[in-house]
Design an enzyme around this catalytic site. Structure first.
Site, short mmCIF file in Angstrom:
data_model
loop_
_atom_site.label_atom_id
_atom_site.label_comp_id
_atom_site.label_asym_id
_atom_site.label_seq_id
_atom_site.Cartn_x
_atom_site.Cartn_y
_atom_site.Cartn_z
N ASP A 230 -45.06 -52.49 -11.79
CA ASP A 230 -46.39 -52.91 -11.35
C ASP A 230 -46.42 -54.41 -12.04
O ASP A 230 -46.69 -54.43 -13.28
CB ASP A 230 -47.16 -51.87 -12.03
CG ASP A 230 -48.79 -52.14 -11.86
OD1 ASP A 230 -49.05 -53.36 -11.39
OD2 ASP A 230 -49.37 -51.64 -12.32
N GLN A 233 -50.52 -57.41 -13.89
CA GLN A 233 -50.65 -58.44 -14.88
C GLN A 233 -49.35 -59.28 -15.22
O GLN A 233 -49.62 -60.53 -15.48
CB GLN A 233 -50.84 -57.47 -16.06
CG GLN A 233 -51.98 -56.75 -16.33
CD GLN A 233 -53.35 -57.45 -16.34
OE1 GLN A 233 -53.43 -58.70 -16.62
NE2 GLN A 233 -54.39 -56.79 -15.74
#
Lengths: 438, 155
Positions: A230, A233
């Protein structure tokens, strides 16, 4: 790149660095010219509650440079048409820009095949796509999905739903007291040979921790599992080179990295995508349609049902060009300088508790903290009254909050356009909080 | 209070509010019996939560206690609410709820209603739309608890 009409090359940090989309040689390079960068972001030049805006909520979403806003506007002013269908000039241009944007993403990720780059609404949709299209046909009862206590809800809930559908079991890597993943548990979790996929964030949105995803991927893959990272960020705040990570899926969102909202990317290895069923059905994702069945389009279109977010893709490509010209390593180094200054000031204030790695070199630009006797919401309201925007709450990471026994934290998060003077404004306003709450 | 805080902050964080936040009244638990009702509410976006218990006898709030975790506004509001409602009939309590909700949405007349007592010190919250739901969290629990109590009476 900055438009020469508005930003002469000498003033533009975007033009100061290399224009190539490849890896940047020479490490982190010189410090950023933050004032020149700030000139590229129109939104920063305003007052909020009578004070110059200090925007420290970048982990929630980033601001957009003028070149991104202008790219989107320019598309609608000159080139707008649907892609892949029209035989007319505007459709040709629109398709060219949309597919060109895909090429920009592929090149920036360090992958050769643009067919592996799937446009999505954001990281959340990209992860849901994998959980559905890969997960539903590959997992069964007894299989395991490895997550971590550091994950944003977007990298937890899709896997919980997948586990409920398939009977797979969720395993977790836990956090140490400083917000770093405890890798010592990994061999024990993997030795059962049941972990089919690990889904791990590259950078924690709540604590800023830079996770050793390449090392985790090496171990998981050695035991036959796949790895999804993921990058919501990470794409914004850390250098990304897919070949260096050794992973299978990478998900990220445009809006956290100077691009528009509503667009993101799933990158996956071609052979995995070829073997996966489509996520959604509709136009553009089909080859032939019959009354009782259809056949699927080639990659990447098999996963892009319906008219896509064309302007979003174009805007994201422009954001990538902009960030790439500045340089990911330099941006991260700049964020870490601001983190160091913030942590030093906060450590000197009584009643402040800092969360996350003690060493700023282990974080991207996030500082999460609490103040004894003052709820994070009250901190955020008082800071806002002085023009300082931060986030307060659980940051969509309730497992992190539980781990450290708090309901919420205050979070200041930095990006390339933040300054040391803004850190000082944050600290100054925390003084007001202290005066009000005593 | 302070030299640094802006006027809206001084209006928002009055001493009375900070006092109720630091020293909440009627915080604790009631011994459960046939006359107590309990409601647990939380604000999922911020994690604030309140567990409210009422003892209702003959349509009157005989006792009221809460446990909670959250910001100064949510916790001070529920603390003040309990001091005003103890001993009140349910109809009166519904009336206070309506007045307080009105005050939170900017009704200046409601903000002068003596029936709101200390709660009037929260009038400044109406200028902060994102914090209004904090102030209303306790009243949300109260309304649900009173409805639950009434439906039990009728059932």
């Amino acid at each position: 790149m900055a438009s020469p009409a508005t930003h002469p090359p000498t003033d533009s940090p975007a033009l100061a660095g290399s224009q190539s989309l490849g890896p940047r040689p020479g490490g982190s390079g010189p410090e950023l010219d933050v004032e020149a960068i700030r000139a590229d972001f129109p939104i920063l030049h305003q007052e909020v509650n009578g004070r110059p805006l200090v925007y420290l909520d970048n982990a929630a979403t980033s601001q957009k440079p003028a070149v991104v806003v202008e790219a989107i506007e320019g598309f609608y002013r000159r080139d707008n048409a649907n892609v892949h269908r029209g035989l007319h000039e505007l459709s040709r241009r629109s398709t060219e820009r949309y597919e060109g944007a895909r090429g920009v993403v592929a090149s920036w990720l360090g992958v050769e095949d643009p067919g592996e780059v799937i446009w999505t609404r954001g990281a959340t949709e990209a992860i849901n796509l994998v959980a559905r299209s890969w997960g539903d046909s590959h997992l069964r009862e007894g299989d395991e999905i490895l997550l971590t206590d550091l994950e944003h809800h977007s990298n937890l809930v899709p896997w919980q739903m997948l586990a409920a559908r398939t009977g797979a079991r969720l395993r977790y890597l836990e956090l140490d007291d400083e917000g770093e993943l405890i890798l010592d548990d990994l061999p024990r979790i993997l030795e059962g040979g049941r972990v089919r996929i690990a889904a791990i964030s590259q950078v924690s949105n709540a604590l800023g921790t830079l996770n050793p995803v390449a090392e985790i991927a090496r171990q998981v893959k050695a035991h036959g599992g796949l790895v999804l990272v993921d990058g919501a960020q990470g794409a914004a705040h850390a250098p990304v080179r897919i070949p260096d990570l050794g992973i299978d899926f990478y998900a990220f969102s445009g809006h956290k990295m100077c691009g528009p909202t509503g667009v993101g990317v799933l990158w996956a290895r071609r052979e995995l995508l070829e073997a996966m069923e489509p996520f959604q059905g509709g136009g553009d994702m089909i080859d032939e349609v019959h009354r009782d069945h259809s056949t699927w389009a080639q990659l990447p279109y098999k996963f892009e049902a319906g008219t896509p977010n064309i302007s979003g893709a174009i805007g994201l490509a422009e954001a990538i060009r902009y960030l790439n010209a500045v340089g990911a390593e330099r941006i991260l180094a700049h964020e870490q300088r601001l983190v160091r200054r913030t942590m030093k000031a906060l450590e000197a204030m009584p009643g402040i508790r800092l969360f996350g790695p003690g060493d700023p070199a282990h974080r991207a630009g996030v500082v999460s903290f609490t103040m004894e006797g003052t709820h994070p919401h009250d901190i955020a309201t008082i800071l806002d009254s002085e023009g300082v925007a931060i986030r307060a709450g659980h940051h969509c990471a309730q497992l992190v909050m539980k781990r450290y026994g708090v309901a919420a934290t205050a979070r200041a998060s930095f990006y390339l356009y933040n300054t040391e003077a803004e850190v000082d404004r944050l600290v100054e306003s925390l003084g007001t909080v202290r005066e009000i709450f005593g | 209070m302070t030299d640094r805080a802006t006027p809206p902050m001084k209006a928002l964080y009055q001493q009375l509010i900070l006092d109720h936040y630091r020293n909440p009244r009627n915080r604790g638990e009631l011994e459960e019996d046939g006359s107590t009702v309990e409601i647990h509410v939380r604000n999922p976006t911020c994690g604030d939560e309140i567990r409210l218990q009422l003892r209702v006898e003959e349509d009157r709030i005989q006792d009221i206690k809460f446990l909670g975790d959250g910001c100064s506004i949510s916790q001070a509001a529920v603390s003040m609410m309990t001091t005003i409602l103890k001993g009140k009939e349910l109809d009166e309590a519904f009336g206070v709820t309506r007045r307080f909700t009105g005050m939170m949405h900017g009704d200046e007349e409601a903000a002068r209603d003596p029936a709101l007592g200390n709660l009037r010190s929260l009038a400044g919250v109406s200028r902060f739309p994102v914090r209004v739901k904090c102030a209303l969290l306790g009243f949300e629990a109260l309304q649900e608890a009173m409805k639950k109590s009434r439906s039990r009476e009728e059932g």
